[in-house]
Design a protein around this motif. Sequence first.
Motif, PDB file in Angstrom:
ATOM      1  N   LYS A  24      23.537  -8.849  11.661  1.00 57.67           N
ATOM      2  CA  LYS A  24      22.887  -7.951  11.313  1.00 57.67           C
ATOM      3  C   LYS A  24      22.544  -6.050  11.891  1.00 57.67           C
ATOM      4  O   LYS A  24      22.424  -6.220  11.201  1.00 57.67           O
ATOM      5  CB  LYS A  24      21.272  -8.123  10.731  1.00 57.67           C
ATOM      6  CG  LYS A  24      20.736  -7.360   9.987  1.00 57.67           C
ATOM      7  CD  LYS A  24      18.917  -8.502   9.562  1.00 57.67           C
ATOM      8  CE  LYS A  24      18.204  -7.160   9.216  1.00 57.67           C
ATOM      9  NZ  LYS A  24      17.683  -5.951   9.265  1.00 57.67           N
TER      10      LYS A  24
ATOM     11  N   ASN B 284      11.546  -8.481   9.431  1.00 58.05           N
ATOM     12  CA  ASN B 284      10.399  -9.458   8.351  1.00 58.05           C
ATOM     13  C   ASN B 284      11.255  -8.598   6.897  1.00 58.05           C
ATOM     14  O   ASN B 284      10.472  -8.409   6.015  1.00 58.05           O
ATOM     15  CB  ASN B 284       9.156  -8.266   9.121  1.00 58.05           C
ATOM     16  CG  ASN B 284       9.404  -6.643   9.606  1.00 58.05           C
ATOM     17  OD1 ASN B 284      10.284  -5.990   8.529  1.00 58.05           O
ATOM     18  ND2 ASN B 284       8.410  -6.742   9.780  1.00 58.05           N
ATOM     19  N   ASP B 285      12.392  -7.844   7.755  1.00 62.55           N
ATOM     20  CA  ASP B 285      12.933  -7.595   6.534  1.00 62.55           C
ATOM     21  C   ASP B 285      14.952  -8.177   5.796  1.00 62.55           C
ATOM     22  O   ASP B 285      15.252  -8.115   5.192  1.00 62.55           O
ATOM     23  CB  ASP B 285      14.037  -6.045   6.788  1.00 62.55           C
ATOM     24  CG  ASP B 285      15.065  -6.169   8.058  1.00 62.55           C
ATOM     25  OD1 ASP B 285      15.127  -6.762   8.615  1.00 62.55           O
ATOM     26  OD2 ASP B 285      15.941  -5.141   8.315  1.00 62.55           O
ATOM     27  N   VAL B 286      14.352  -9.249   6.266  1.00 63.71           N
ATOM     28  CA  VAL B 286      15.420 -10.833   5.512  1.00 63.71           C
ATOM     29  C   VAL B 286      14.625 -11.482   4.775  1.00 63.71           C
ATOM     30  O   VAL B 286      13.280 -11.810   5.030  1.00 63.71           O
ATOM     31  CB  VAL B 286      15.714 -11.475   6.837  1.00 63.71           C
ATOM     32  CG1 VAL B 286      16.838 -11.997   6.020  1.00 63.71           C
ATOM     33  CG2 VAL B 286      16.727  -9.701   7.536  1.00 63.71           C
ATOM     34  N   LYS B 287      14.889 -11.506   3.078  1.00 68.89           N
ATOM     35  CA  LYS B 287      14.664 -12.805   2.698  1.00 68.89           C
ATOM     36  C   LYS B 287      15.577 -14.089   3.093  1.00 68.89           C
ATOM     37  O   LYS B 287      16.663 -13.587   2.786  1.00 68.89           O
ATOM     38  CB  LYS B 287      14.677 -11.927   1.389  1.00 68.89           C
ATOM     39  CG  LYS B 287      14.473 -13.533  -0.100  1.00 68.89           C
ATOM     40  CD  LYS B 287      14.624 -13.085  -1.146  1.00 68.89           C
ATOM     41  CE  LYS B 287      14.334 -13.217  -2.726  1.00 68.89           C
ATOM     42  NZ  LYS B 287      15.045 -12.934  -3.121  1.00 68.89           N
TER      43      LYS B 287
ATOM     44  N   SER C 287      15.693  -2.611  13.289  1.00 68.25           N
ATOM     45  CA  SER C 287      15.106  -4.076  13.472  1.00 68.25           C
ATOM     46  C   SER C 287      14.577  -3.309  15.153  1.00 68.25           C
ATOM     47  O   SER C 287      15.268  -4.101  15.843  1.00 68.25           O
ATOM     48  CB  SER C 287      15.276  -5.369  13.094  1.00 68.25           C
ATOM     49  OG  SER C 287      15.963  -5.245  11.520  1.00 68.25           O
TER      50      SER C 287
ATOM     51  N   SER D 246      12.183 -15.610   9.432  1.00 65.61           N
ATOM     52  CA  SER D 246      10.951 -15.090   8.851  1.00 65.61           C
ATOM     53  C   SER D 246      10.324 -14.916   9.914  1.00 65.61           C
ATOM     54  O   SER D 246       9.487 -14.017   9.341  1.00 65.61           O
ATOM     55  CB  SER D 246      10.994 -16.534   7.877  1.00 65.61           C
ATOM     56  OG  SER D 246      11.547 -16.972   7.008  1.00 65.61           O
TER      57      SER D 246
ATOM     58  N   TYR E  72      21.037   2.422   8.730  1.00 67.00           N
ATOM     59  CA  TYR E  72      19.848   1.953   8.457  1.00 67.00           C
ATOM     60  C   TYR E  72      19.752   1.912  10.350  1.00 67.00           C
ATOM     61  O   TYR E  72      19.962   1.495  11.109  1.00 67.00           O
ATOM     62  CB  TYR E  72      18.896   0.208   8.384  1.00 67.00           C
ATOM     63  CG  TYR E  72      19.646   0.505   6.460  1.00 67.00           C
ATOM     64  CD1 TYR E  72      19.850   1.593   5.972  1.00 67.00           C
ATOM     65  CD2 TYR E  72      20.089  -0.984   6.562  1.00 67.00           C
ATOM     66  CE1 TYR E  72      19.853   1.229   4.381  1.00 67.00           C
ATOM     67  CE2 TYR E  72      20.551  -1.862   4.792  1.00 67.00           C
ATOM     68  CZ  TYR E  72      20.520  -0.250   3.976  1.00 67.00           C
ATOM     69  OH  TYR E  72      20.550  -0.817   3.203  1.00 67.00           O
TER      70      TYR E  72
ATOM     71  N   ASP F 216      23.406  -2.904   9.277  1.00 70.07           N
ATOM     72  CA  ASP F 216      22.013  -2.436   9.437  1.00 70.07           C
ATOM     73  C   ASP F 216      22.876  -0.338  10.475  1.00 70.07           C
ATOM     74  O   ASP F 216      22.828  -0.297   9.687  1.00 70.07           O
ATOM     75  CB  ASP F 216      21.320  -2.252  10.471  1.00 70.07           C
ATOM     76  CG  ASP F 216      20.171  -3.533   9.696  1.00 70.07           C
ATOM     77  OD1 ASP F 216      20.685  -3.931   7.962  1.00 70.07           O
ATOM     78  OD2 ASP F 216      19.471  -4.011  10.049  1.00 70.07           O
TER      79      ASP F 216
ATOM     80  N   LYS G 178      15.790   1.222   1.967  1.00 72.20           N
ATOM     81  CA  LYS G 178      16.132   0.162   2.419  1.00 72.20           C
ATOM     82  C   LYS G 178      16.095  -1.206   1.734  1.00 72.20           C
ATOM     83  O   LYS G 178      14.767  -1.527   0.662  1.00 72.20           O
ATOM     84  CB  LYS G 178      16.322   0.050   3.453  1.00 72.20           C
ATOM     85  CG  LYS G 178      16.916  -0.958   4.053  1.00 72.20           C
ATOM     86  CD  LYS G 178      16.726  -0.978   5.684  1.00 72.20           C
ATOM     87  CE  LYS G 178      16.393  -2.519   6.605  1.00 72.20           C
ATOM     88  NZ  LYS G 178      16.890  -2.758   8.220  1.00 72.20           N
ATOM     89  N   LYS G 179      17.280  -2.127   1.038  1.00 76.24           N
ATOM     90  CA  LYS G 179      17.189  -2.853   0.018  1.00 76.24           C
ATOM     91  C   LYS G 179      16.550  -4.382   2.149  1.00 76.24           C
ATOM     92  O   LYS G 179      17.668  -4.321   2.390  1.00 76.24           O
ATOM     93  CB  LYS G 179      18.726  -3.893  -0.499  1.00 76.24           C
ATOM     94  CG  LYS G 179      18.887  -4.556  -0.885  1.00 76.24           C
ATOM     95  CD  LYS G 179      20.055  -4.700  -1.552  1.00 76.24           C
ATOM     96  CE  LYS G 179      20.392  -6.633  -1.245  1.00 76.24           C
ATOM     97  NZ  LYS G 179      20.764  -6.976  -0.695  1.00 76.24           N
ATOM     98  N   ASN G 180      16.595  -5.324   1.047  1.00 77.31           N
ATOM     99  CA  ASN G 180      16.014  -6.370   2.102  1.00 77.31           C
ATOM    100  C   ASN G 180      17.071  -7.030   2.399  1.00 77.31           C
ATOM    101  O   ASN G 180      17.224  -7.016   1.260  1.00 77.31           O
ATOM    102  CB  ASN G 180      14.899  -7.683   2.009  1.00 77.31           C
ATOM    103  CG  ASN G 180      13.876  -6.892   2.537  1.00 77.31           C
ATOM    104  OD1 ASN G 180      13.394  -6.565   3.511  1.00 77.31           O
ATOM    105  ND2 ASN G 180      12.663  -8.093   1.299  1.00 77.31           N
TER     106      ASN G 180
END
Length: 400
Positions: free
Chosen positions: A255, A74-77, A267, A70, A264, A259, A29-31
Amino acid sequence: MELKSLFKYIFIFFWIFIFVNPQLSFSQKKNFVVVLDAGHGGNDPGAVGRISKEKDITLSVARMVGDLISKNLNDVKVVYTRKTDVFIPLEQRAAIANDNHADLFISIHVNAAKSKTAYGAETYTLGLAKTKANLDVAMTENSVILLEDDYQTKYKGFDPSSVDSYIMFEFMMDKYLDNSIAFATNVQDQFVGYAKRSDRGVRQAGFWVLHRSACPSVLIELGFISHYNEELYLASTSGQRELSQSIYNAFVKYKKNHDKKLGYNQSSNQTDTETTSQMAVPQTQVTIVDNPQVNNDTNIAENENNSLGNTKVNQPVFKLQIFVSSNKLKSNDSQLKGLKDVDFYQEGGWYKYTVGADTDYDKVNQTRLDLKKRFPDAFIIAFLNDKKIPVKDAQNMVKK
């Protein structure tokens, strides 16, 4: 050891390793990448109030939103177009989003008006402005390019002060529009339900920075710095925290849906505060937009009112789109009261309601004029054999 046996043991070891490390897979899974754009900055103060400047409010809110994301996801940039008081050209802001392969671009601004009584929050997506108010906001935000050197060349002749320059947005097909509207609707829901702000709705206009961002994108106007009481709220730490939490809540909901669509796992590291505020917020049933974009792959939904009548095959039909709803409305809904030939079609998970259906563009345009006070953002769309097509193409076909 024979070669076949060696490969056999390697194969068994590989699958044991994958089994005991379930987080590993062939396609991890991509951030999720969100770009937060604090409007204006540096020698561009934006709108200026009695006690504050737009550039300072937007930077504070953007950083608060980024901190919430942030700390809790934790899977978000999180990427910022600016984190300090510096001037960033519009073109560079969009480039930051594109270079980071952003999944969502959020541009944060503060509104201003000549009238000191104007107040409330609104969120914009890309599109052709159908009202003067929307166009004025776009012109104001786009005017920042005039501070750049050689802006005529850099922006290919785009003049933010010329109405003619905005015609370009009428012919643009934004494949990210539905997702942009979905997030914008979440934001407005939160502004109303969580921050208790006055709702000015989801709107559309030609913002250069949204046009150049290759992802779902919105421009948020937090409120009016020209309204004294609202400026006090915008400039206060408590007000900025409420607005930031609202945007964060909207992002979390967006989000989750993102997902879910990609399959996905949801979260599980979100705060109780966010979950509680999400549960308390009512959903806006209808969002009025002024969307002239076209998706040629869209099929028209079943026509409950048979408004197409005996239209000939291969003959384009014009309709007036009046609003978009996240839910299918009942035929006796108050928002449809007094309307004739009401129809809807589904596109991108939305129910898009129309009135009238005629092969004569002028007749539908007259309907638009008749309903202008009730539906100021209504616009004409066209279908050919149950397929949505550009209005210009339909008009050309009728002329032949």
